[in-house]
Motif scaffolding. Structure first.
Motif, PDB file in Angstrom:
ATOM      1  N   LEU A 128       0.680  -1.048   0.010  1.00 23.40           N
ATOM      2  CA  LEU A 128      -0.116  -0.062   0.049  1.00 23.40           C
ATOM      3  C   LEU A 128       0.665   1.228  -0.075  1.00 23.40           C
ATOM      4  CD1 LEU A 128      -2.620  -1.086   2.512  1.00 23.40           C
ATOM      5  CD2 LEU A 128      -2.921  -1.330   0.004  1.00 23.40           C
ATOM      6  N   ALA A 129       0.374   2.531  -0.485  1.00 19.74           N
ATOM      7  CA  ALA A 129       0.965   3.633  -0.364  1.00 19.74           C
ATOM      8  C   ALA A 129       1.553   3.852   0.962  1.00 19.74           C
ATOM      9  CB  ALA A 129      -0.163   4.824  -0.776  1.00 19.74           C
ATOM     10  N   ASN A 130       0.935   3.401   1.951  1.00 16.65           N
ATOM     11  CA  ASN A 130       1.794   3.747   3.441  1.00 16.65           C
ATOM     12  C   ASN A 130       2.750   2.924   3.849  1.00 16.65           C
ATOM     13  OD1 ASN A 130       0.148   1.485   4.123  1.00 16.65           O
ATOM     14  ND2 ASN A 130      -1.163   2.474   5.622  1.00 16.65           N
ATOM     15  N   GLU A 131       3.282   2.019   2.804  1.00 10.87           N
ATOM     16  CA  GLU A 131       4.317   0.865   3.134  1.00 10.87           C
ATOM     17  C   GLU A 131       3.714  -0.140   3.735  1.00 10.87           C
ATOM     18  OE1 GLU A 131       7.201   1.146   1.748  1.00 10.87           O
ATOM     19  OE2 GLU A 131       6.534   3.280   0.777  1.00 10.87           O
ATOM     20  N   GLN A 132       2.541  -0.365   4.161  1.00 12.55           N
ATOM     21  CA  GLN A 132       1.802  -1.516   4.656  1.00 12.55           C
ATOM     22  C   GLN A 132       1.925  -2.743   3.621  1.00 12.55           C
ATOM     23  OE1 GLN A 132      -2.143  -1.255   6.214  1.00 12.55           O
ATOM     24  NE2 GLN A 132      -2.053  -3.186   6.847  1.00 12.55           N
ATOM     25  N   GLN A 133       2.235  -3.893   3.858  1.00  8.19           N
ATOM     26  CA  GLN A 133       2.201  -5.050   3.233  1.00  8.19           C
ATOM     27  C   GLN A 133       1.216  -5.990   3.444  1.00  8.19           C
ATOM     28  OE1 GLN A 133       5.822  -6.909   2.165  1.00  8.19           O
ATOM     29  NE2 GLN A 133       6.839  -4.840   2.001  1.00  8.19           N
ATOM     30  N   VAL A 134       0.242  -6.303   2.552  1.00  4.22           N
ATOM     31  CA  VAL A 134      -0.809  -7.444   2.896  1.00  4.22           C
ATOM     32  C   VAL A 134      -0.977  -8.433   1.667  1.00  4.22           C
ATOM     33  CG1 VAL A 134      -2.337  -5.715   3.919  1.00  4.22           C
ATOM     34  CG2 VAL A 134      -2.575  -6.129   1.494  1.00  4.22           C
ATOM     35  N   ALA A 135      -1.429  -9.456   2.232  1.00  4.85           N
ATOM     36  CA  ALA A 135      -1.515 -10.700   1.328  1.00  4.85           C
ATOM     37  C   ALA A 135      -2.865 -11.346   1.431  1.00  4.85           C
ATOM     38  CB  ALA A 135      -0.379 -11.501   1.374  1.00  4.85           C
ATOM     39  N   GLY A 136      -3.316 -12.007   0.396  1.00  2.00           N
ATOM     40  CA  GLY A 136      -4.753 -12.496   0.393  1.00  2.00           C
ATOM     41  C   GLY A 136      -4.924 -13.049  -0.972  1.00  2.00           C
ATOM     42  N   GLU A 137      -6.332 -13.722  -0.671  1.00  2.00           N
ATOM     43  CA  GLU A 137      -6.857 -14.292  -1.879  1.00  2.00           C
ATOM     44  C   GLU A 137      -7.900 -13.100  -2.492  1.00  2.00           C
ATOM     45  OE1 GLU A 137      -9.008 -18.185  -3.721  1.00  2.00           O
ATOM     46  OE2 GLU A 137      -8.452 -18.223  -1.704  1.00  2.00           O
ATOM     47  N   ILE A 138      -7.761 -12.900  -3.721  1.00  5.29           N
ATOM     48  CA  ILE A 138      -8.659 -11.868  -4.404  1.00  5.29           C
ATOM     49  C   ILE A 138     -10.000 -12.483  -4.741  1.00  5.29           C
ATOM     50  CG2 ILE A 138      -9.203 -10.381  -6.389  1.00  5.29           C
ATOM     51  CD1 ILE A 138      -6.283  -9.731  -6.570  1.00  5.29           C
ATOM     52  N   GLU A 139     -11.194 -11.795  -4.222  1.00  2.00           N
ATOM     53  CA  GLU A 139     -12.357 -12.308  -4.536  1.00  2.00           C
ATOM     54  C   GLU A 139     -12.655 -11.642  -5.928  1.00  2.00           C
ATOM     55  OE1 GLU A 139     -16.314 -13.905  -4.275  1.00  2.00           O
ATOM     56  OE2 GLU A 139     -14.513 -14.316  -2.757  1.00  2.00           O
ATOM     57  N   HIS A 140     -12.813 -10.424  -6.016  1.00  4.89           N
ATOM     58  CA  HIS A 140     -12.869  -9.690  -7.370  1.00  4.89           C
ATOM     59  C   HIS A 140     -12.229  -8.245  -7.452  1.00  4.89           C
ATOM     60  CE1 HIS A 140     -16.269  -8.148  -5.196  1.00  4.89           C
ATOM     61  NE2 HIS A 140     -16.393  -6.876  -5.981  1.00  4.89           N
ATOM     62  N   ALA A 141     -12.106  -7.647  -8.496  1.00  2.00           N
ATOM     63  CA  ALA A 141     -11.676  -6.677  -8.720  1.00  2.00           C
ATOM     64  C   ALA A 141     -12.738  -5.797  -9.698  1.00  2.00           C
ATOM     65  CB  ALA A 141     -10.063  -6.453  -9.534  1.00  2.00           C
ATOM     66  N   ASP A 142     -12.704  -4.482  -9.391  1.00  2.00           N
ATOM     67  CA  ASP A 142     -13.710  -3.679 -10.169  1.00  2.00           C
ATOM     68  C   ASP A 142     -12.981  -2.377 -10.410  1.00  2.00           C
ATOM     69  OD1 ASP A 142     -13.684  -2.039  -7.667  1.00  2.00           O
ATOM     70  OD2 ASP A 142     -15.617  -2.810  -7.017  1.00  2.00           O
ATOM     71  N   HIS A 143     -13.941  -1.366 -10.973  1.00  2.00           N
ATOM     72  CA  HIS A 143     -13.112   0.070 -11.351  1.00  2.00           C
ATOM     73  C   HIS A 143     -12.580   0.708 -10.296  1.00  2.00           C
ATOM     74  CE1 HIS A 143     -17.199   1.105  -9.975  1.00  2.00           C
ATOM     75  NE2 HIS A 143     -16.890   2.399 -10.058  1.00  2.00           N
ATOM     76  N   GLN A 144     -12.838   0.462  -8.822  1.00  3.67           N
ATOM     77  CA  GLN A 144     -12.443   1.144  -7.881  1.00  3.67           C
ATOM     78  C   GLN A 144     -11.428   0.747  -6.936  1.00  3.67           C
ATOM     79  OE1 GLN A 144     -16.156   1.815  -5.575  1.00  3.67           O
ATOM     80  NE2 GLN A 144     -16.400   3.816  -6.512  1.00  3.67           N
ATOM     81  N   GLY A 145     -11.434  -0.707  -6.991  1.00  3.70           N
ATOM     82  CA  GLY A 145     -10.187  -1.353  -6.206  1.00  3.70           C
ATOM     83  C   GLY A 145     -10.404  -3.092  -6.189  1.00  3.70           C
ATOM     84  N   ILE A 146      -9.901  -3.594  -5.495  1.00  5.83           N
ATOM     85  CA  ILE A 146      -9.472  -4.973  -5.008  1.00  5.83           C
ATOM     86  C   ILE A 146     -10.262  -5.383  -3.721  1.00  5.83           C
ATOM     87  CG2 ILE A 146      -8.105  -7.032  -4.765  1.00  5.83           C
ATOM     88  CD1 ILE A 146      -6.019  -5.565  -6.737  1.00  5.83           C
ATOM     89  N   VAL A 147     -11.440  -6.276  -4.003  1.00  5.53           N
ATOM     90  CA  VAL A 147     -11.808  -6.938  -2.841  1.00  5.53           C
ATOM     91  C   VAL A 147     -11.275  -8.248  -2.327  1.00  5.53           C
ATOM     92  CG1 VAL A 147     -14.049  -7.665  -1.763  1.00  5.53           C
ATOM     93  CG2 VAL A 147     -13.999  -5.615  -3.260  1.00  5.53           C
ATOM     94  N   MET A 148     -10.578  -8.557  -1.401  1.00  2.60           N
ATOM     95  CA  MET A 148     -10.236  -9.977  -0.655  1.00  2.60           C
ATOM     96  C   MET A 148     -11.262 -10.950  -0.587  1.00  2.60           C
ATOM     97  SD  MET A 148      -7.209  -8.890  -1.462  1.00  2.60           S
ATOM     98  CE  MET A 148      -6.061  -9.883  -0.988  1.00  2.60           C
ATOM     99  N   ARG A 149     -11.085 -11.917  -0.555  1.00  2.42           N
ATOM    100  CA  ARG A 149     -11.776 -13.052  -0.044  1.00  2.42           C
ATOM    101  C   ARG A 149     -12.631 -12.890   1.495  1.00  2.42           C
ATOM    102  NH1 ARG A 149     -14.082 -17.164  -2.495  1.00  2.42           N
ATOM    103  NH2 ARG A 149     -12.303 -17.146  -4.308  1.00  2.42           N
ATOM    104  N   ASP A 150     -11.827 -12.422   2.193  1.00  4.05           N
ATOM    105  CA  ASP A 150     -11.863 -12.174   3.643  1.00  4.05           C
ATOM    106  C   ASP A 150     -12.526 -10.890   3.835  1.00  4.05           C
ATOM    107  OD1 ASP A 150      -9.981 -10.311   3.359  1.00  4.05           O
ATOM    108  OD2 ASP A 150      -8.680 -11.344   5.036  1.00  4.05           O
ATOM    109  N   GLY A 151     -13.137 -10.055   2.809  1.00  2.72           N
ATOM    110  CA  GLY A 151     -13.902  -8.737   3.007  1.00  2.72           C
ATOM    111  C   GLY A 151     -13.041  -7.555   2.888  1.00  2.72           C
ATOM    112  N   ARG A 152     -11.897  -7.716   3.122  1.00  2.60           N
ATOM    113  CA  ARG A 152     -10.996  -6.422   3.008  1.00  2.60           C
ATOM    114  C   ARG A 152     -11.130  -5.857   1.555  1.00  2.60           C
ATOM    115  NH1 ARG A 152      -5.276  -8.552   4.206  1.00  2.60           N
ATOM    116  NH2 ARG A 152      -6.183 -10.435   3.345  1.00  2.60           N
TER     117      ARG A 152
END
Length: 64
Positions: free
Chosen positions: A26-50
């Motif tokens: 992320l822009a704030n240097e935080q790193q995240v990982a996970g499985e993507i549920e879907h991506a749309d025109h605004q961003g990415i939604v992870m399977r766990d709801g993030r």
């Protein structure tokens, strides 16, 4: 922030039958990982709801 072309590449990759597990920096240097549920025109939604907006993403799987 990742470019529109990079967003398009991510969305195309999601339509494949390959793994949807990603590492996101992320822009704030935080790193995240996970499985993507879907991506749309605004961003990415992870399977766990993030949800991560493209404006907040600096890198996806090493792609700037």
């Amino acid at each position: 922030m990742i470019s529109a072309k990079q967003r398009e590449l991510v969305q195309k990759q999601l339509h494949r039958d390959e793994s949807k597990i990603v590492n996101i920096v992320l822009a704030n240097e935080q790193q995240v990982a996970g499985e993507i549920e879907h991506a749309d025109h605004q961003g990415i939604v992870m399977r766990d709801g993030r949800r991560y907006d493209y404006a907040d993403i600096r890198e996806i799987n090493g792609v700037y």
